[in-house]
Scaffold this motif. Structure first.
Motif, short mmCIF file in Angstrom:
data_model
loop_
_atom_site.label_atom_id
_atom_site.label_comp_id
_atom_site.label_asym_id
_atom_site.label_seq_id
_atom_site.Cartn_x
_atom_site.Cartn_y
_atom_site.Cartn_z
N ARG A 84 -9.33 30.46 -0.89
CA ARG A 84 -8.69 29.51 0.02
C ARG A 84 -7.94 28.46 -0.78
N GLY A 85 -6.88 27.93 -0.18
CA GLY A 85 -6.10 26.87 -0.81
C GLY A 85 -5.27 26.17 0.25
N LEU A 86 -4.82 24.97 -0.05
CA LEU A 86 -4.02 24.15 0.87
C LEU A 86 -2.84 23.56 0.12
N LYS A 87 -1.71 23.41 0.82
CA LYS A 87 -0.57 22.74 0.21
C LYS A 87 0.18 21.96 1.27
N ASN A 88 0.59 20.74 0.93
CA ASN A 88 1.42 19.93 1.81
C ASN A 88 2.85 20.41 1.68
N THR A 89 3.41 20.90 2.77
CA THR A 89 4.80 21.37 2.76
C THR A 89 5.71 20.44 3.56
N GLY A 90 5.14 19.39 4.12
CA GLY A 90 5.91 18.45 4.92
C GLY A 90 6.41 17.28 4.09
N THR A 91 7.08 16.37 4.76
CA THR A 91 7.59 15.18 4.08
C THR A 91 6.62 14.01 4.18
N LYS A 92 5.65 14.11 5.09
CA LYS A 92 4.65 13.06 5.27
C LYS A 92 3.31 13.54 4.71
N ASP A 93 2.32 12.65 4.69
CA ASP A 93 1.00 13.02 4.21
C ASP A 93 0.40 14.13 5.08
N PHE A 94 -0.41 14.96 4.45
CA PHE A 94 -1.11 16.07 5.09
C PHE A 94 -2.59 15.72 5.02
N LYS A 95 -3.14 15.28 6.15
CA LYS A 95 -4.52 14.79 6.19
C LYS A 95 -5.40 15.81 6.90
N VAL A 96 -6.51 16.19 6.25
CA VAL A 96 -7.42 17.19 6.80
C VAL A 96 -8.86 16.74 6.64
N LEU A 97 -9.72 17.29 7.48
CA LEU A 97 -11.16 17.18 7.31
C LEU A 97 -11.65 18.53 6.80
N VAL A 98 -12.30 18.53 5.67
CA VAL A 98 -12.89 19.75 5.10
C VAL A 98 -14.38 19.66 5.34
#
Length: 103
Positions: A84-98
């Motif tokens: 598994r992996g995550l990447k921010n592809t947007g222009t704003k912050d990418f906020k997640v709960l893991v």
């Protein structure tokens, strides 16, 4: 008993990203993770199940050889042993709960 934890009071994660450990008990750990534009969590494998809830922003969630668009309001469940992996592809912050689920 009521215990309040905020992003400001929670301990930082032990790696170089903006993350806070919001809850840590034997069966569950919840991390608030904030990826800036272009930041990523490289693909890796863990020996526990994970649920990832997208709070804000846009990104890519990778599992095995698949890539999925991730947007706010989405929950992804990933079983132990799955890359598994995550990447921010947007222009704003990418906020997640893991949510790390230990059995």
């Amino acid at each position: 008993m009521l215990k309040i934890t905020t992003s400001e009071t929670a301990p930082r994660v032990p790696f170089q990203l903006d993350g806070r450990i919001m809850l840590s008990i034997p069966s569950l750990e919840i991390i608030e993770l904030n990826l800036k534009h272009g930041e990523a969590v490289p693909k890796h494998v863990n020996d526990f199940d994970v649920a990832i809830y997208i709070l804000e922003g846009q990104g890519i969630l990778e599992t095995g050889s698949e890539k999925h668009n991730a947007e706010s309001g989405m929950l992804a469940e990933i079983t132990a042993g799955e890359k598994r992996g995550l990447k921010n592809t947007g222009t704003k912050d990418f906020k997640v709960l893991v949510m790390k689920i230990f059995s």
